[in-house]
Structures are given as structure tokens and as C-alpha cells.
Design a protein around this motif. Structure first.
Motif, PDB file in Angstrom:
ATOM      1  N   UNK A  19       0.961  -1.389  -0.145  1.00 39.68           N
ATOM      2  CA  UNK A  19       0.113  -0.069   0.271  1.00 39.68           C
ATOM      3  C   UNK A  19       1.114   0.961  -0.289  1.00 39.68           C
ATOM      4  N   UNK A  20       0.854   2.060  -0.913  1.00 40.05           N
ATOM      5  CA  UNK A  20       1.742   3.611  -1.281  1.00 40.05           C
ATOM      6  C   UNK A  20       0.924   4.910  -0.784  1.00 40.05           C
ATOM      7  N   UNK A  21       0.892   5.619  -0.667  1.00 41.05           N
ATOM      8  CA  UNK A  21      -0.348   6.837  -0.524  1.00 41.05           C
ATOM      9  C   UNK A  21      -0.154   7.482  -2.103  1.00 41.05           C
ATOM     10  N   UNK A  22      -0.939   7.380  -2.529  1.00 46.00           N
ATOM     11  CA  UNK A  22      -0.178   8.143  -4.410  1.00 46.00           C
ATOM     12  C   UNK A  22      -0.337   9.786  -4.008  1.00 46.00           C
ATOM     13  N   UNK A  69     -10.758  -2.049   1.793  1.00 43.73           N
ATOM     14  CA  UNK A  69      -9.422  -1.918   2.799  1.00 43.73           C
ATOM     15  C   UNK A  69      -9.816   0.033   2.871  1.00 43.73           C
ATOM     16  N   UNK A  70      -9.041  -0.280   4.167  1.00 40.68           N
ATOM     17  CA  UNK A  70      -9.381   1.791   4.557  1.00 40.68           C
ATOM     18  C   UNK A  70      -8.496   1.845   5.455  1.00 40.68           C
ATOM     19  N   UNK A  71      -7.909   3.503   6.007  1.00 41.13           N
ATOM     20  CA  UNK A  71      -6.544   3.501   6.309  1.00 41.13           C
ATOM     21  C   UNK A  71      -7.462   5.436   6.987  1.00 41.13           C
ATOM     22  N   UNK A  72      -6.886   5.749   8.007  1.00 39.75           N
ATOM     23  CA  UNK A  72      -7.269   7.079   7.917  1.00 39.75           C
ATOM     24  C   UNK A  72      -6.456   8.102   7.198  1.00 39.75           C
ATOM     25  N   UNK A  73      -6.305   9.422   6.803  1.00 38.92           N
ATOM     26  CA  UNK A  73      -6.251  10.025   6.142  1.00 38.92           C
ATOM     27  C   UNK A  73      -6.334   9.748   4.442  1.00 38.92           C
ATOM     28  N   UNK A  74      -6.857   8.490   4.379  1.00 43.28           N
ATOM     29  CA  UNK A  74      -6.566   8.557   2.822  1.00 43.28           C
ATOM     30  C   UNK A  74      -8.367   7.554   2.366  1.00 43.28           C
ATOM     31  N   UNK A  75      -9.078   7.766   1.256  1.00 40.73           N
ATOM     32  CA  UNK A  75      -9.620   7.722   0.908  1.00 40.73           C
ATOM     33  C   UNK A  75     -10.452   5.827   0.952  1.00 40.73           C
ATOM     34  N   UNK A  76     -11.449   5.303   1.124  1.00 39.24           N
ATOM     35  CA  UNK A  76     -11.437   3.957   0.974  1.00 39.24           C
ATOM     36  C   UNK A  76     -11.136   3.338  -0.438  1.00 39.24           C
ATOM     37  N   UNK A  77     -10.728   1.860  -0.496  1.00 39.51           N
ATOM     38  CA  UNK A  77     -10.771   1.517  -1.774  1.00 39.51           C
ATOM     39  C   UNK A  77     -10.669   0.001  -1.822  1.00 39.51           C
ATOM     40  N   UNK A  90      -0.990 -17.871  -6.255  1.00 37.07           N
ATOM     41  CA  UNK A  90      -0.205 -16.566  -5.646  1.00 37.07           C
ATOM     42  C   UNK A  90      -0.518 -15.555  -6.616  1.00 37.07           C
ATOM     43  N   UNK A  91      -1.111 -14.253  -6.230  1.00 38.06           N
ATOM     44  CA  UNK A  91      -1.397 -13.432  -6.967  1.00 38.06           C
ATOM     45  C   UNK A  91      -1.032 -12.467  -5.756  1.00 38.06           C
ATOM     46  N   UNK A  92      -0.090 -11.324  -6.673  1.00 38.71           N
ATOM     47  CA  UNK A  92       0.543 -10.366  -6.009  1.00 38.71           C
ATOM     48  C   UNK A  92      -0.003  -8.811  -7.145  1.00 38.71           C
ATOM     49  N   UNK A  93       0.011  -7.704  -6.040  1.00 37.17           N
ATOM     50  CA  UNK A  93      -1.277  -6.742  -6.923  1.00 37.17           C
ATOM     51  C   UNK A  93      -0.366  -5.655  -6.991  1.00 37.17           C
ATOM     52  N   UNK A  94       1.445  -6.104  -5.532  1.00 29.67           N
ATOM     53  CA  UNK A  94       2.377  -5.394  -6.347  1.00 29.67           C
ATOM     54  C   UNK A  94       2.058  -3.838  -5.643  1.00 29.67           C
ATOM     55  N   UNK A  95       2.383  -2.416  -6.313  1.00 28.04           N
ATOM     56  CA  UNK A  95       1.797  -1.384  -5.578  1.00 28.04           C
ATOM     57  C   UNK A  95       0.327  -1.090  -5.798  1.00 28.04           C
ATOM     58  N   UNK A  96      -0.116  -0.991  -4.644  1.00 26.70           N
ATOM     59  CA  UNK A  96      -1.666  -0.394  -4.653  1.00 26.70           C
ATOM     60  C   UNK A  96      -1.382   0.917  -3.640  1.00 26.70           C
ATOM     61  N   UNK A  97      -2.060   2.122  -4.961  1.00 23.31           N
ATOM     62  CA  UNK A  97      -1.792   3.538  -4.893  1.00 23.31           C
ATOM     63  C   UNK A  97      -3.180   3.833  -3.982  1.00 23.31           C
ATOM     64  N   UNK A  98      -3.335   4.579  -2.719  1.00 20.86           N
ATOM     65  CA  UNK A  98      -4.522   5.644  -2.037  1.00 20.86           C
ATOM     66  C   UNK A  98      -4.578   6.753  -2.505  1.00 20.86           C
ATOM     67  N   UNK A  99      -5.638   7.096  -1.909  1.00 20.21           N
ATOM     68  CA  UNK A  99      -5.827   8.560  -3.066  1.00 20.21           C
ATOM     69  C   UNK A  99      -5.437   9.437  -1.244  1.00 20.21           C
TER      70      UNK A  99
END
Length: 808
Positions: A19-22, A69-77, A90-99
Motif C-alpha cells: 500500500x502506497x500513498x498516491x 482497504x481503509x486507512x486514516x487520511x486516505x479514501x477507502x478503496x 499466488x496473486x501479487x497486487x504489487x503497489x496499490x496507490x491510496x488517494x
């Protein structure tokens, strides 16, 4: 819960990502992740991202899932339609940007699985991780399975018949043809994430004749990862390679090392008819060859995010090739009555090695405005080749009895030292956000080579050797290229873009023939315009019209004046006065993407001027001079297409074809006896994953045919069959491959000049049964104490901490 009982008991699947910040790529820590089955609503798992933004769910039954996915300071996804299946456990979603939080509304994304081959913006992407062929293969072998990509009879990689620019992780690789071939054959296929073929490349590479091939290496998820592979084949090949990687939110370190040995046996035969004013004779040759090579490779790549706007990358690489090639060639001279009046046997042994270290530095500076970016790439390379060739020839009379005193022996000792330097700078600036983009680029490339070739006569009694100055040569070669590019990209309407630009290239060449105290210079400058217009419809259909002016420059192989005496009946040498060959190309491409079907088709027209091509000329003494010359030009008419079809859940097929018809001028056809002809290559790939087993099988069949002005070179069908099985929680991977099990690589050639005709046939013993054993390792880095304290102390039943089992 009513999901499949056997699947639940086995708990075979896993799902992970980062999980990364967009916008700034900061890791999102302490985010809550809820995984829910779409087929059994009562089945759900919960987890929390660690200090590096990493998460993982293990022991998942096969099925369809939704991830919240939910996180303080980010929009849910919410990511829907994530499928964990037997052939993709084995599923790898790699980098998921959160706005960053704006509306607070949940964003819904439909997860789309990667096909083996896909089209993006008119370019082709080969997802190597989706093919079992990647284990046990090298980069050169993988390239043969990609639409529009082929290898000519000399082993050079081409895209639609032209030489492309090779990038590794978006960074250009400056190597000559031999170095590039050694590099691609030593780079393990299982270290490659994907290969991008850009037939419509960005502005800084818009004038490359064959576009761009970008090889993207695997980076892995956040944490550490490693791979070890051992390969063995019945053809005598062996390989051992490994990879170790470390990835944090701002740092990626990847190290690859390995070594491999290969051996190829070959047979060939040819018949050449020589027509003289008063007679006709034939030269028959037969050849048996054996080539062996040992290729070590080591590569260290480091990517560092200094901050949100500055990225620094470095790569250091070393590859080498220790080779030994042997040839036994028989010659027979026939008169017009098909009677042999002279024959000989020539044994050639070529021993040598080359080492190729190089370093690449890259820097990216992102502007405050979205889309603004400054990029710098610099690379320096060195190559040192030492080769020793022995020629020993025995002569026989019409009764095949030895001719006393006619035997001969020669030796050539060659040292080649090459150095390269490449500096590239590119800048993109949005003049009007999301509408008008200005791009500029500049490049300086220098290639310098020193060649010291010494020839000797060897006494057949073994008493010593005598220098042969006439067959020796010492020279320096240098080529400097300076280029600058300016382009403008304009959005005409929604999903409707136009690009136009202009490149100026200046090239200077110097041959310093030291032995002859002579210098040969050549320089030229060229304006190369380019333009394209692209229209997209709902991301499912696209149409592009592309115009490019490109320049094919002769290299040291075509320019080198040194005479190659390997074959006494065919003398090969370059032409230092060759001019570059400009090409004007117009292509129309159409693409269509549906859920289970993707396709791309294109037609093209090329006008090629001042072509430099191999030309054979029969001399009065019966020998043939083979060199390079500029011919008047030709027109090329092209068609290319590929398709990817998902026939069922586990059965996929893709096919591609390329056709190019070359038409020469009436003068060349009449005077030089050039012929209009077509080049064709095509391939079909089939992938099948049997149900409820962690199996993956594939089959690949391809055919190539190449045309040249004086004839054709044709190859038969080549085949690769592969099967892959994973066990020990998919960490141990077994891959079996059968290469050309039914038909081996066979080339037929027909070459015709004003006063000769040559027909040849060669066979390479490419049949090979190969087994690869690989083991994958990975793990997450421990979260800091502060992050641990921030994690919830109590989780709902069934929750899983990252990197641990999640029940089930």
C-alpha cells in the motif's frame, strides 16, 4: 462456509501487495484490509499493513474475492474480482496507490488479470511471469515468443525486420551486436518481469529504426526475496543462477548472478555454380561445426527515492563469454561434366573470450506540476576480446590422393578493445495541464574500438610461424552521434491525441588504419521528423496513424575493411565508405481489447534509400568477394497482426504474423539481378492449466523466412513445449521443456548474382530436453516498535498478522 472442501483443506492460495500513498509513494502503515469471498459471503479474513505498507493473506481456498482497504487520511478503496485459481495460486497486487482523503467515498476497482501478451497504447507487453517458458530460458529465447520480434540468420534481434534500441528497466544499453547477443543469452528469463515492445516509442526514441524493446526485471514485493535456479539439458547445456532482492518504500536493491554453458552442433552443405565466358564449374562444400560457450553474468541494481520528487538509480553489470568453435569444411571443385578435379579439407579452430563490464546511472527529477519531469541517463561500457584462430588445409587431386607440398596452415591472433559512452537528457513540460505537453531531449553517444589482427603462416612441420603482414591489420574505429529532439503532444479531444516532432542527428566516423598510415573519415547530418495521431474509445479500441523518419547507420561490422580469410573461396570485408540508410515509414494500427480477446493489426509502407546490403561478386580466380554496398533503394509493404484469446478458464492462445514485401527498382532488377521478395515470420503460443492442479503447460511454434536482394534465407518451423509444476507451497518450481523435438533448425539459402548461383542448406542440432529446478524465497521486514504499538491489540476472529498464517 460451503466453499470446496478439498480446496479449504489444502488452503493452497495466497494474496499480497504493498500500500502506497498516491502521489508521493509513501508506505501506508496500519491500514485495515478485509478480504471477503464473493462466492461464500461468510468467508472473510482481516489483516493490517505493516511498517512498509506490505500485507499478505495465506491459506486461501481457490475462488473469487473482494478486498476492502481503509486507512486514516486516505479514501477507502475496494478491489473486486480478484481470482485465486489453480494456475495462479499466488496473486501479487504489487503497489496499490491510496488517494489522500478528499470525499471519503469508496473507490471501486475491478481487478484484471494479466494476459500473457497485451496491448497498451499501441505497444506490445509480454508478461514473462505468466509463461512457464521463462524458467530455464534466457532473454534471447523469450524475445522469440513476442509478436513482431524475430532473430535474423546472424542472431541479431529485430522488430519488423529492423534493429531496435534495447533498454533494461527504462535505461538504454549501449552495446555492439556481439556484446548484445552475449548479454541477452546470459540474462536468465526467470529474472524478467515483462518485456515491452514499443513500435510507437516516446519522443526521445522516436527515430529508432526498430522502435524500442524495454526489458523490465523483477523487483518483488516490499521486504526481501530470493530465487535460485539450476538448469540442465540433453544438448550439453547447464546453468546456475540466483537472485536476491531487498525492497523498502524508498529503496530497492536487486542482485543477479549466474553462469551457463551451452553447446551446439551444426551441419551444412552448399553448391555454387560459377559461370565464366568460356566455361562453367561448381564448388561443393560440406561443413561440420561445434560451438561451445561459457557465459557468466553479475548485475547489481539500486533504486533510491531521495524524496517524493527525486529518484536516483545505478546499475553495475558484468558479463563474459568464453568460447571455442570448431569447423571441418570439405571443398570439391567440379567441371562442367560433374567430375571432381580438385578437393581439400580445411579445419578451423576459434578460441577466445570477451569480458563486458558496464555501469549505468539514472536520475529523475519530478516537477511540482503534474507530468513535469527531468530525466538523465548516463552509461559507460568496456569490452575486451581475445581470439585465436587456427586454419589448417589439406589438398587432394582428382583421385583424392594428397598433393605433396600443398598443405597449408595459418593462424590469426586478434585483440579487440571497445569502449562506449552514452549521455542522455530528456525534459517533459505540460504547457496546458492534461492537454499540451512539450518534450525535449538530447543525446551524445560515442563508440570507440581498437583492433589488432596479426596473421601468421605455420610450418606444417611445427618448426615455427612466419608473420603475414599482407593479411594483418591494426586500426582504430570511432563513431560519435549527437542528437537533439523537440516535440509537442496535444490533446485534440477526449482520448484523442496528436504528436509531432523533429530530431537532428549528426554522425562522424573515423577509421585510423595504423598499419597503412591512412585515415578514412565520414560525417553526415540528418533531419528526422515524426508525427502520430491516436484515438481511443472507452479503453477498448484504439486507432493510430504514425509517420517516422529513421536512420540505419552502418556499424563496425559493415565498415571494417579487414579481410576475413576463414573461407578461402569466400573473402569477406567491410566498406568504410558506406552511407547511412534513411527510411520514411507510414503505419496504420488498430487495437481491440475485450474481456477474453485482445487483438492488434497494422499495415505499413516504407521507402528505404541508400540501402546497405551484403553483395557477392564472383572474381576471375573463382573466389567470391562478399562485402557491403549501398544500393539504390527499395519500397516495403508490410502487414502485422497479433491476437490473444482466452478460450476457457485455463486455456489461452495467442498468435502473431508479420509479412513484408520488398520491391526494388527496375535498374537493380535488370542490371544487378536483384529480386522482389517477401520476409515472413509468425508464431502461435498455447497455454493450458489443468484444473485443480498447480500445473502450467505451454506450446510455442514459429516460422521465419528472410529475403535479401540476391536471394532468400529460409528457416523451418521451430518449437518449444513446456510444463511447470509448483510444490512446497509453490516455493519449489519444476519446469520441463522440449525444444525442437520433431524438426531441428534448418536454413536453406538461394543467392544469385550476375555470373553465379549458390544454393545452401544448414542444420543446427537444436533438439534439447531441458529441466529446471527453482526455489523462491521471500519475507517481510520487521515493523518498527512504533508501528507495532499503533496496531490494534485485538482483532476479530480469523484476523491474520502480515506474513503469518490466516487460519482456514
Amino acid at each position: 462456509m460451503t466453499m470446496t472442501t478439498g480446496a479449504v483443506a489444502q488452503s493452497p492460495g495466497s494474496l499480497g501487495g504493498n500500500l502506497l500513498t498516491k502521489g508521493n509513494a509513501d508506505a501506508v502503515t496500519g491500514a485495515t484490509l478485509l478480504l471477503q469471498s464473493l462466492e461464500e459471503p461468510s468467508f472473510r479474513r482481516q489483516s493490517v499493513s505493516d511498517g512498509l505498507g506490505s500485507f499478505e493473506f495465506r491459506n486461501l481456498p481457490f475462488g473469487l474475492y473482494s478486498l476492502h482497504i481503509s486507512s486514516m487520511g486516505h479514501d477507502p478503496l475496494r478491489i473486486d474480482s480478484i481470482r485465486v485459481r489453480p494456475d495462479k495460486a499466488e496473486v501479487i497486487l504489487a503497489d496499490i496507490p491510496l488517494a489522500l482523503k478528499t470525499t471519503g467515498l469508496e473507490t471501486i476497482v475491478i481487478h484484471a488479470e494479466k494476459p500473457l501478451i497485451e496491448s497498451k497504447d499501441g505497444n506490445i507487453v509480454f508478461n514473462a511471469t505468466e509463461s512457464p517458458l521463462s524458467a530455464g530460458s534466457n532473454a534471447s529465447e523469450l524475445l522469440r515468443n513476442i509478436p513482431l520480434v524475430a532473430q535474423d540468420p546472424d542472431g541479431k534481434v529485430t522488430v519488423r525486420g529492423r534493429e531496435p534500441r534495447i533498454l533494461v528497466d527504462d535505461k538504454p544499453v549501449e552495446m555492439n551486436a556481439r556484446q548484445m547477443q552475449d548479454f541477452l543469452e546470459s540474462l536468465p528469463g526467470n529474472m524478467i518481469e515483462k518485456i515491452e515492445v514499443m513500435t510507437n516509442p516516446p519522443a526521445q526514441y522516436a527515430n529508432e529504426p526498430g522502435g524500442v524493446i524495454n526489458i523490465v526485471t523483477r523487483k518483488g514485493r516490499t521486504g526481501w526475496n530470493g530465487r535460485v535456479n539450476v538448469t540442465g539439458g540433453t544438448r550439453g547445456e547447464t546453468a546456475l543462477n540466483g537472485h536476491a532482492g531487498l525492497r523498502r518504500k524508498d529503496l530497492s536493491v536487486q542482485f543477479t548472478a549466474g553462469t551457463g554453458f551451452s553447446r551446439v552442433l551444426g551441419l551444412s552443405a552448399s553448391a555454387r555454380t560459377n559461370r565464366f565466358p568460356d566455361s562453367t564449374n561448381r564448388l561443393l562444400t560440406s561443413n561440420r561445426s561445434e560451438s561451445g560457450s561459457w557465459r557468466p553474468l553479475a548485475r547489481l541494481a539500486i533504486d533510491q527515492d531521495i524524496d517524493a520528487r527525486n529518484i536516483l538509480s545505478a546499475a553495475v553489470q558484468f558479463n563474459a563469454n568464453r568460447y571455442r568453435n570448431t569447423n571441418r569444411i570439405g571443398y570439391e571443385n567440379e567441371n562442367r561434366y560433374a567430375q571432381v578435379y580438385r578437393s581439400s579439407v580445411r579445419n578451423v579452430v576459434n578460441d577466445g573470450e570477451n569480458i563486458n563490464p558496464d555501469i549505468t546511472l539514472s536520475y529523475i527529477r519530478k516537477g511540482r506540476q503534474k507530468g513535469e519531469q527531468l530525466r538523465f541517463n548516463g552509461s559507460a561500457g568496456h569490452s575486451d576480446t581475445e581470439g585465436l584462430r587456427d586454419f589448417r588445409q589439406s589438398f587432394f587431386d582428382a583421385l583424392r590422393q594428397p598433393l605433396t607440398g600443398r598443405d597449408s596452415a595459418q593462424q590469426q591472433d586478434e585483440t579487440t578493445i571497445s569502449r562506449s559512452l552514452s549521455l542522455r537528457l530528456a525534459y517533459d513540460k505540460p504547457l496546458i495541464p492534461e492537454r499540451t505537453i512539450l518534450s525535449t531531449a538530447a543525446a551524445f553517444i560515442r563508440n570507440a574500438t581498437h583492433v589488432d589482427l596479426q596473421s601468421y603462416d605455420i610450418a606444417t612441420s611445427g618448426a615455427g610461424k612466419t608473420p603475414r603482414p599482407a593479411l594483418s591489420n591494426v586500426f582504430d574505429f570511432r563513431q560519435d552521434i549527437l542528437a537533439s529532439t523537440l516535440s509537442l503532444r496535444q490533446r485534440l479531444a477526449e482520448r484523442f491525441w496528436a504528436t509531432s516532432g523533429l530530431t537532428y542527428e549528426s554522425t562522424s566516423i573515423l577509421f585510423d588504419l595504423i598499419r597503412d598510415a591512412k585515415q578514412v573519415r565520414n560525417s553526415y547530418g540528418n533531419w528526422l521528423p515524426f508525427a502520430n495521431i491516436s484515438r481511443y474509445w472507452n479503453r477498448k479500441s484504439s486507432l493510430s496513424l504514425i509517420y517516422r523518419a529513421t536512420l540505419r547507420r552502418p556499424g563496425i561490422r559493415e565498415l571494417n575493411p579487414t579481410i576475413d580469410y576463414t573461407d578461402p573461396y569466400n573473402l569477406r570485408f567491410g566498406n568504410a565508405s558506406l552511407l547511412p540508410s534513411p527510411t520514411h515509414s507510414l503505419d496504420l494500427n488498430f487495437g481491440r481489447t475485450l474481456d477474453n480477446f485482445q487483438m492488434n493489426a497494422g499495415i505499413g509502407y516504407n521507402r528505404v534509400d541508400d540501402i546497405f546490403a551484403t553483395v557477392r561478386t564472383l572474381q576471375e580466380d573463382g573466389r567470391t568477394h562478399i562485402t557491403w554496398q549501398n544500393i539504390s533503394g527499395r519500397e516495403e509493404f508490410e502487414f502485422n497482426g497479433w491476437m490473444n484469446l482466452n478460450l476457457s478458464k485455463g486455456f489461452r492462445m495467442n498468435a502473431n504474423a508479420y509479412y513484408a514485401y520488398n520491391r526494388y527498382s527496375a535498374h537493380d532488377i535488370l542490371v544487378n539481378r536483384y529480386r522482389n521478395a517477401a520476409s515472413i515470420n509468425g508464431r502461435v503460443n498455447l497455454t493450458y492449466a489443468p484444473n485443480q492442479q498447480v500445473w502450467n503447460t505451454t506450446a510455442s511454434l514459429g516460422v521465419n523466412r528472410y529475403a535479401n536482394p540476391q536471394g532468400t534465407v529460409r528457416s523451418t518451423v521451430n518449437m518449444v513445449f513446456g510444463a511447470q509444476y509448483r510444490l512446497l507451497k509453490r516455493r519449489l518450481i519444476l519446469t520441463a521443456q522440449a525444444v525442437d523435438p520433431f524438426i531441428q533448425q534448418e536454413y536453406r539459402t538461394v543467392t544469385e548474382g550476375v555470373n553465379f548461383r549458390t544454393e545452401g542448406q544448414s542444420l543446427s542440432r537444436t533438439r534439447n530436453y531441458r529441466l529446471t529446478i527453482g526455489y523462491n524465497m521471500s519475507g517481510t521486514l520487521a515493523a518498527s516498535k512504533q508501528i507495532r504499538k499503533a496496531l490494534p491489540q485485538e482483532r476479530s476472529r480469523g484476523a491474520a498478522t502480515p506474513g503469518t498464517r490466516s487460519g482456514g
